[in-house]
Scaffold this active site. Sequence first.
Site, PDB file in Angstrom:
ATOM      1  CD  GLN A   1      -8.482  -5.845 -16.024  1.00  0.00           C
ATOM      2  OE1 GLN A   1      -9.267  -6.623 -15.484  1.00  0.00           O
ATOM      3  NE2 GLN A   1      -8.125  -5.973 -17.283  1.00  0.00           N
TER       4      GLN A   1
ATOM      5  CD  GLU B   1     -22.437  -4.551  10.987  1.00  0.00           C
ATOM      6  OE1 GLU B   1     -22.668  -3.362  11.282  1.00  0.00           O
ATOM      7  OE2 GLU B   1     -21.530  -5.226  11.495  1.00  0.00           O
TER       8      GLU B   1
END
Lengths: 258, 396, 386
Positions: free
Chosen positions: C336, C363
């Site tokens: 941004q 994971e």
Amino acid sequence: MHIVACIKQVPDPSQARIDRETGLVIREGVDKIINPYDLHALEEALRIKETKGGKVTVLSMGPASAEQVLRDAIAMGADQVILLSDRQFAGADTLATSYTLARAVARLEDVNLVICGKQAVDGDTAQVGPGMAAKLDIPHITQVRKLRELTEDKLVAEKLTDRGYEVVEVPLPAVITVVKELNEPRIPGLRGMMRAKKAEIPVWGPEDIEAEADRIGLKGSPTQVWRTFEPERHRKGEMLEGTPSEQAAALWQRLRSL
Amino acid sequence: MEIRLLADKCTICGACEAACPYDAVAMGADGPELSEECTVCGACVEACPTEAIYIAGEKASPQPEPRDAAGDVWVFAEQREGQLLDVVLELLGEGRRLASELGVSLACLLLGDSVDHLPQELIEFGADLVYVGSAPELKHYRDDLYAQVMEHAVRQHRPAILLIGGTANGRSLAPRVAARLETGLTADCTGFALDEDGNLLQTRPAFGGNLMATIRCPHHRPQMATVRPKVFPKPARQPGREGQVIALELPELVPWQRILEVVEEADTGPNLAEADIVVAGGRGLGSPENFRLVEELASVLGAAVGASRSVVDAGWVSYPHQVGQTGRTVAPKIYIACGISGAIQHIVGMQSSDVIVAINSDPDAPIFSIATYGIVGKAEEVIPALIREIKGSSSQ
Amino acid sequence: MDYFLTEEQQMIKDLAARIADERVKPVAAELDEKEEFPWELMKVLGEADLFAVWVPEEYGGLGGGVLEQALVVEELSRACSGVAVSYAASALGSFPIILFGTEEQKQRYLPDIASGKRLAAFALTEANAGSDVSGIATTATLDGDEYVLNGTKQWITNGGEADIYTVIAVTDKTKGPRGYSAFIVEKGTPGLSFGKKEKKLGIRASATREVIFENCRIPKENLLGREGQGFVITMKTFDRTRPGVGAQAVGIAQGALDEAVKYARERVQFGQPISSFQGIQFMLADMATQVEAARALVYSVARWIDSGAKDVSQAAAMAKLFASDVCMKVTVDAVQILGGYGYMREYPVEKMMRDAKITQIYEGTNQIQRSIIALDLIKKAARKNK
């Protein structure tokens, strides 16, 4: 093979900043590093050792703090390092430096090849390599970009010229100075760095190399810095007016005086 | 010779510490303390506002060489394939000025084989004497034999000043000879003057060009210096000028090197990252044809060619030339941006250049905000004018 | 902030940072574009002894642990997390051996992993066994002196590139997860093959492939621990590697923050650098605070695990959860701040944003992490109130 690499501690050029007010280099907080060209010299020395066997000795002349670059050399794989440091060595110009390093090389045993960086980025003189060779009375090759053939007593190397390159053969021992395209220096490993941290760095003074007192340091330096001054700086954004020809003439006048 | 302090005058203001180019001054409780990095350059003396610092004692010279009061000024006349290099002529102009001021002769040392046509050219460019060392082995430059002959000639004829072009060969030869002669050598000088004793004042950039240093070599002769090509203008030729040609007595030539191969590579120009000068072009040039002007300017200056991303994307020039965020970062001594507006991603790749020249038709282009010299104008008009200017100055 | 690293840990971090800046950064965009496995960089990491940091000294390592490994992963991730995960996957594949291997297995495999000569990988996930590990269908059947493996593992990091695979397979169907066992399988074993390389959103330098077992016979000595320990081995391994994913997230976020600060100082709009606008300043301040908080948590948890603590699952899950959520947010904000430039491949932040996403997924997804954390909370409260 016994290869000697000569390295110099210099201020990190990538950190060089100019004080906008004074135009002087800001030296505070600038790290000191191995002269970038010398890293390639050291790398080549290590590669020769790895392919042909033998040992690598690294020499550096400088203040006591230059010990650090020798530790870096050990981390990369140097077998032996020697710091040439003494008050009497201080203030040396390229002649006195060439003499001092040559004396140190002469004290080492059975040296086959001495490798230096093309030049040091703080002085940019490119004089110490050939100067050392002259002092040792052995051949030199400058700006080596490739070693083609290396035996105990002969070197064939590619030397950069202004218009291309030459393939030169010299008997050994000899001094070569090297350019960056010769190789890519390794990054040292953790084990090497740990070894380097613990290593004792031997320091040699004038007596250790049997140097004549009036040929080292400031005393042995024919050149003197008479004065230093700031170059005339044109403020940023000087606009050059006029016809294209006039603008071009004004620009060239400024550029050629740089 | 050393730096001394008048403690009662010192106000511990720190001006000397700030002025020291070698980082050798540390301010202690009683005034400045000098480390071994001190070269007695005198910067602190000049900086001290209370005149508390001075230089004491004369430099102890081990064995002052007997001064040859009338020692000549010499220029090494490097030739390639029987042609003099431009830098030799440039040095003759400067050497002429020094010799006249000193009231001595300007001589050339010319080595080669069958170079009989060259002495007259050297004389017409200002030489009074030309020492010619001629032998088949000296046809091409080689470190070993050239160094031997130069050392021999200097010992025999004892010049006061020896100027050598800072070519690849000159930068290999000069330090070897200087070390053999035990004399001083200053690399890459950009200006010469004489002090009242006739010593050569040699000015060169120190510390990456941000500080200039003037070097003297008062007690050793010859005073040797190298000078890069294009530093001095080429003097005008004086047809018919007369001088003396002297055959050099050659020493025994002892070769220690063999040159197995000489390869001239197609001139791809200097490497972008390592070039001292970069000429770069951008979209503002308008067309690929105009980009050729950038290449021509680069070749005249011995510069590398750079480009903005947009022209690389447009295929005017190949990627290795791209400067900026996604190309190369360069920091040459001079960066000439032609038709480059100065998008941030270009600027980050070249903003550390010592001198930035911007040529752009848009006066509001951001490149001007970081330019040392700005020219508002059409690049396709300014560049040819600049090329003419450069060529004119080296042939007048 | 000073995290009071030991001299050796600082050395490891500095060296990893140097490699990240000098060797990884310059090629990161190209590796991403070409989706090329960074073998050359793996070699550099090996020569720098960085694969040795988590391996015990007896087996050619430097005797560090989770924190040392996390420091390297963090620094590499700053430059390219695809490279970092290829490195980290070797740790993931080797922790089962370090934790449960016999002396013989350790001697046989760990020195080569420590030197970087061979990469390791961990093969757990299957098409029907993601968050729900009870769906594992790969089987291992004892046949004389050999186990015979059959089944297909999916999305295996370093799949096809690694030489050493720790594989979770079912040895007893009747026992659910208690019927899982862990095995070491070497590349080159007949019956072991690999699927095509997956096309991914991010971490594109890393290799992700199917690992396929078709009557793949391995000596029974390659069983890790005992039969039925597969699930425990997996959990204990994840306890040690989840902080590593956290470190990866911290590294990516730090890289994005660095780019955002640099850009904000250079970019001029409305006549001034955008860093002078408070709207940008507040964003940068929040980003920096979150990154630092994530780092503090990751380091603390890593240290705690290295101290030999038991019952670390909740803390490991917290480190992974928090850091990866921070990473996602910070990289989105960095894009941004760079605006249109940030959206372009020419600047590195869009890659960081793509790379960030996986840290919330692999994971154990962050939902699974929250479950682990919450269950642990509730279990502990229940025990107290008994």
